[in-house]
Design a protein around this motif. Structure first.
Motif, PDB file in Angstrom:
ATOM      1  N   PHE A   1      34.847  48.638   8.988  1.00  0.00           N
ATOM      2  CA  PHE A   1      33.934  47.918   8.106  1.00  0.00           C
ATOM      3  C   PHE A   1      33.794  46.487   8.634  1.00  0.00           C
ATOM      4  CE2 PHE A   1      35.849  51.047   5.136  1.00  0.00           C
ATOM      5  CZ  PHE A   1      34.687  51.673   4.709  1.00  0.00           C
ATOM      6  N   THR A   2      32.566  45.937   8.572  1.00  0.00           N
ATOM      7  CA  THR A   2      32.319  44.585   9.075  1.00  0.00           C
ATOM      8  C   THR A   2      31.453  43.818   8.088  1.00  0.00           C
ATOM      9  OG1 THR A   2      32.433  45.341  11.367  1.00  0.00           O
ATOM     10  CG2 THR A   2      31.368  43.226  10.978  1.00  0.00           C
ATOM     11  N   VAL A   3      31.737  42.519   7.955  1.00  0.00           N
ATOM     12  CA  VAL A   3      30.922  41.641   7.127  1.00  0.00           C
ATOM     13  C   VAL A   3      30.556  40.401   7.932  1.00  0.00           C
ATOM     14  CG1 VAL A   3      32.856  40.319   6.143  1.00  0.00           C
ATOM     15  CG2 VAL A   3      30.738  40.590   4.816  1.00  0.00           C
ATOM     16  N   VAL A   4      29.378  39.837   7.681  1.00  0.00           N
ATOM     17  CA  VAL A   4      28.978  38.573   8.289  1.00  0.00           C
ATOM     18  C   VAL A   4      28.693  37.586   7.158  1.00  0.00           C
ATOM     19  CG1 VAL A   4      27.317  37.364   9.750  1.00  0.00           C
ATOM     20  CG2 VAL A   4      27.976  39.730  10.298  1.00  0.00           C
ATOM     21  N   ALA A   5      29.379  36.434   7.205  1.00  0.00           N
ATOM     22  CA  ALA A   5      29.222  35.427   6.151  1.00  0.00           C
ATOM     23  C   ALA A   5      29.140  34.036   6.776  1.00  0.00           C
ATOM     24  CB  ALA A   5      30.381  35.496   5.169  1.00  0.00           C
ATOM     25  N   THR A   6      28.523  33.096   6.046  1.00  0.00           N
ATOM     26  CA  THR A   6      28.448  31.706   6.495  1.00  0.00           C
ATOM     27  C   THR A   6      29.021  30.809   5.415  1.00  0.00           C
ATOM     28  OG1 THR A   6      26.204  31.488   5.618  1.00  0.00           O
ATOM     29  CG2 THR A   6      26.414  32.130   7.924  1.00  0.00           C
ATOM     30  N   GLY A   7      29.451  29.637   5.842  1.00  0.00           N
ATOM     31  CA  GLY A   7      30.036  28.666   4.935  1.00  0.00           C
ATOM     32  C   GLY A   7      31.193  27.962   5.616  1.00  0.00           C
ATOM     33  N   ASN A   8      31.741  26.956   4.980  1.00  0.00           N
ATOM     34  CA  ASN A   8      32.832  26.178   5.554  1.00  0.00           C
ATOM     35  C   ASN A   8      34.176  26.851   5.350  1.00  0.00           C
ATOM     36  OD1 ASN A   8      31.429  23.833   6.554  1.00  0.00           O
ATOM     37  ND2 ASN A   8      31.030  23.302   4.410  1.00  0.00           N
ATOM     38  N   SER A   9      35.016  26.893   6.401  1.00  0.00           N
ATOM     39  CA  SER A   9      36.427  27.297   6.309  1.00  0.00           C
ATOM     40  C   SER A   9      36.615  28.590   5.514  1.00  0.00           C
ATOM     41  CB  SER A   9      37.251  26.172   5.675  1.00  0.00           C
ATOM     42  OG  SER A   9      37.101  24.979   6.407  1.00  0.00           O
ATOM     43  N   LEU A  10      36.050  29.669   6.034  1.00  0.00           N
ATOM     44  CA  LEU A  10      36.055  30.937   5.308  1.00  0.00           C
ATOM     45  C   LEU A  10      37.348  31.725   5.539  1.00  0.00           C
ATOM     46  CD1 LEU A  10      32.403  32.148   6.029  1.00  0.00           C
ATOM     47  CD2 LEU A  10      33.248  30.790   4.101  1.00  0.00           C
ATOM     48  N   THR A  11      37.789  32.409   4.492  1.00  0.00           N
ATOM     49  CA  THR A  11      38.868  33.385   4.614  1.00  0.00           C
ATOM     50  C   THR A  11      38.365  34.707   4.034  1.00  0.00           C
ATOM     51  OG1 THR A  11      39.837  32.815   2.457  1.00  0.00           O
ATOM     52  CG2 THR A  11      40.660  31.637   4.402  1.00  0.00           C
TER      53      THR A  11
ATOM     54  N   GLY B   1      37.645  56.468  -0.037  1.00  0.00           N
ATOM     55  CA  GLY B   1      37.572  55.660  -1.248  1.00  0.00           C
ATOM     56  C   GLY B   1      36.545  54.558  -1.142  1.00  0.00           C
ATOM     57  N   SER B   2      36.610  53.614  -2.077  1.00  0.00           N
ATOM     58  CA  SER B   2      35.651  52.502  -2.125  1.00  0.00           C
ATOM     59  C   SER B   2      36.306  51.221  -1.618  1.00  0.00           C
ATOM     60  CB  SER B   2      35.142  52.304  -3.553  1.00  0.00           C
ATOM     61  OG  SER B   2      36.213  52.047  -4.437  1.00  0.00           O
ATOM     62  N   PHE B   3      35.522  50.412  -0.910  1.00  0.00           N
ATOM     63  CA  PHE B   3      36.023  49.194  -0.283  1.00  0.00           C
ATOM     64  C   PHE B   3      35.046  48.039  -0.515  1.00  0.00           C
ATOM     65  CE2 PHE B   3      37.875  52.737   1.934  1.00  0.00           C
ATOM     66  CZ  PHE B   3      39.138  52.326   2.328  1.00  0.00           C
ATOM     67  N   ASP B   4      35.600  46.832  -0.550  1.00  0.00           N
ATOM     68  CA  ASP B   4      34.786  45.625  -0.527  1.00  0.00           C
ATOM     69  C   ASP B   4      35.600  44.516   0.126  1.00  0.00           C
ATOM     70  OD1 ASP B   4      36.557  44.555  -2.448  1.00  0.00           O
ATOM     71  OD2 ASP B   4      35.263  45.084  -4.117  1.00  0.00           O
ATOM     72  N   VAL B   5      34.985  43.358   0.302  1.00  0.00           N
ATOM     73  CA  VAL B   5      35.689  42.225   0.891  1.00  0.00           C
ATOM     74  C   VAL B   5      35.361  40.978   0.079  1.00  0.00           C
ATOM     75  CG1 VAL B   5      33.820  41.807   2.563  1.00  0.00           C
ATOM     76  CG2 VAL B   5      36.118  40.895   3.009  1.00  0.00           C
ATOM     77  N   VAL B   6      36.371  40.166  -0.171  1.00  0.00           N
ATOM     78  CA  VAL B   6      36.207  38.899  -0.870  1.00  0.00           C
ATOM     79  C   VAL B   6      36.237  37.786   0.167  1.00  0.00           C
ATOM     80  CG1 VAL B   6      37.135  37.344  -2.620  1.00  0.00           C
ATOM     81  CG2 VAL B   6      37.340  39.837  -2.924  1.00  0.00           C
ATOM     82  N   VAL B   7      35.156  36.988   0.186  1.00  0.00           N
ATOM     83  CA  VAL B   7      35.044  35.864   1.132  1.00  0.00           C
ATOM     84  C   VAL B   7      35.240  34.575   0.347  1.00  0.00           C
ATOM     85  CG1 VAL B   7      33.634  34.761   2.909  1.00  0.00           C
ATOM     86  CG2 VAL B   7      33.406  37.229   2.470  1.00  0.00           C
ATOM     87  N   THR B   8      36.144  33.731   0.800  1.00  0.00           N
ATOM     88  CA  THR B   8      36.558  32.562   0.016  1.00  0.00           C
ATOM     89  C   THR B   8      36.528  31.299   0.867  1.00  0.00           C
ATOM     90  OG1 THR B   8      38.042  33.992  -1.265  1.00  0.00           O
ATOM     91  CG2 THR B   8      38.447  31.615  -1.385  1.00  0.00           C
TER      92      THR B   8
END
Length: 433
Positions: free
Chosen positions: A44-54, A83-90
């Motif tokens: 699974f892959t996600v692409v996100a933008t923003g400062n200092s991401l975890t 099963g079901s999956f997601d990702v939390v980007v912080t």
């Protein structure tokens, strides 16, 4: 880039970071749902933008330990991974959660497996040559305690399941050979014949009646079926195949190979060298590993760790305790391309014993780029296959191969070999999970 008639110059690079108006991360590419086969890979892959991401990936809302990157890979995939999956980007402004996606897992072995159908037909042909007493002896009710009844000791010391080779008539042996030839590759059949001949050689050279091809056994652990799970078990002193049919995994493991005498010998006017491929592969790999300080283990190994060393000298309980091994050696990816090829050759020396359907499925799992990225190689001793106490290991997400150089038993002034191939997920067709 700033230009004039004299030429141009380029400024230093600057970074544009995009976040939402309130500073929260922005997910620009959501993860997508995946379908994968048991034993394969899933990422699974996600692409996100923003400062200092975890990042923190979750399954069914529960954080997955160590899954803190922009991608999350499962290798090898097990049925329980569905099963079901997601990702939390912080970041410091807060967090956003991706859309929920699913992993759908399908079995690599299906009821219409060509090998399963062929082995069933050959098994029933052999079965129908047996007497009523032999038929009742060869078929064992499936359970792990029965399946684990194999050993690296002669059958005179540790009893086996099924019917002995020596109890079969010539016609029955012919039907058994046809069945075994259907279940294995030609390489696997040659190995089986060579190791039985090695026991004949021991019998004729001081070993006595405890040795000989008549002390090898054939068993059906579970009733043969085109759809239901069962195992063709071929076992004796220095060989055990546990060929699972219609299991969750296509697997012949645990697979034990050993041999004494260690190399070429002549028995009944035929020359054999049963473990030439395995011996040569580890000899070449050992010579290469001497150049890598990280490949040498700190301890010593008198024998293989995960052989038939459970209570009663049969296979231990399932699953085996691979997590107790903390000294892994060197990552495959740290080797040169030439030396990586030697590792693959050693793996193939075992997997090539299997019929094409199983060979292809297993090599796809063991030699995928994801699996190799988490595969280790190791040795102890002098890196040769000629000195007592030398030891080699190849360990992947699923794969486990050990090669141990032992003191000779019948030929006590020489050495012989004990080796094991296990599949952490596929042992006994996946029944050890």
């Amino acid at each position: 880039m700033v230009s004039n008639s004299a030429g141009s110059v380029t400024s230093s690079a600057a970074t544009l970071t995009v976040s939402s108006a309130d500073g929260l991360p922005v997910i620009s590419t959501q993860p997508t749902s995946i379908s994968a086969a048991v034993g394969g890979d899933a990422t699974f892959t996600v692409v996100a933008t923003g400062n200092s991401l975890t990042y923190q990936w979750r399954k069914s809302g529960v954080a997955i330990s160590g899954a803190t990157g922009t991608s999350y890979t499962i290798s090898p995939v097990a049925a329980t991974d569905a099963g079901s999956f997601d990702v939390v980007v912080t970041n410091s402004a807060g967090s956003v959660t991706s859309s929920t996606v699913t992993l759908t897992v399908s079995s690599t072995t299906t009821a219409d497996s060509a090998l399963s159908a062929s082995v069933y037909t050959a098994a029933m042909t052999f079965y129908n040559t047996l007497s009523t007493t032999q038929q009742s002896t060869i078929v064992k009710t499936w359970d792990l305690a029965t399946a684990r009844k194999w050993s690296n000791l002669p059958a005179a010391m540790v009893a086996r399941n099924g019917v002995s080779w020596g109890a079969l008539s010539t016609a029955q042996q012919t039907a058994a050979t046809s069945m075994i030839s259907t279940a294995l590759s030609s390489t696997g059949v040659t190995l089986w014949q060579g190791l039985q001949a090695a026991d004949d050689y021991l019998n004729a050279n001081g070993g006595g009646s405890s040795y000989g091809n008549g002390n090898y056994y054939i068993a059906f652990v579970g009733s043969p079926s085109t759809t239901g799970f069962w195992m063709l078990q071929l076992t004796g002193h220095h060989l055990t195949y546990n060929i699972a049919l219609n299991g969750t995994y296509k697997s012949p493991t645990p697979l034990f190979l050993g041999v004494e005498p260690k190399g070429s010998f002549t028995q009944s006017s035929v020359t054999y060298d049963p473990m030439l491929a395995q011996r040569t592969a580890f000899s070449n790999l050992g010579a290469a590993l001497l150049s890598y300080s990280g490949a040498k283990l700190s301890g010593t190994y008198a024998d293989i760790l995960f052989g038939a060393n459970g209570s009663g000298s049969i296979d231990g309980t399932c699953p085996r305790s691979y997590s107790t091994v903390t000294d892994h050696g060197l990552l495959y990816t740290s080797l040169s391309t030439t030396d990586q090829a030697l590792v693959q050759t050693a793996i193939k020396a075992y997997v090539a014993t299997q019929a094409t359907e199983y060979n292809d499925d297993l090599l796809s799992a063991y030699l995928s780029s994801t699996a190799l990225a988490s595969t280790y190689v190791a040795y102890t001793g002098t890196g040769t296959v000629t000195a007592n106490g030398n030891y080699f290991r190849i360990e992947g997400p699923r794969l486990w191969i050990e090669f141990s150089v032992q003191k000779g038993v019948i030929f006590s002034s020489d050495i012989h070999y004990h080796t094991i191939w296990r599949d952490k997920y596929g042992d006994y067709g996946g029944k050890c999970l």
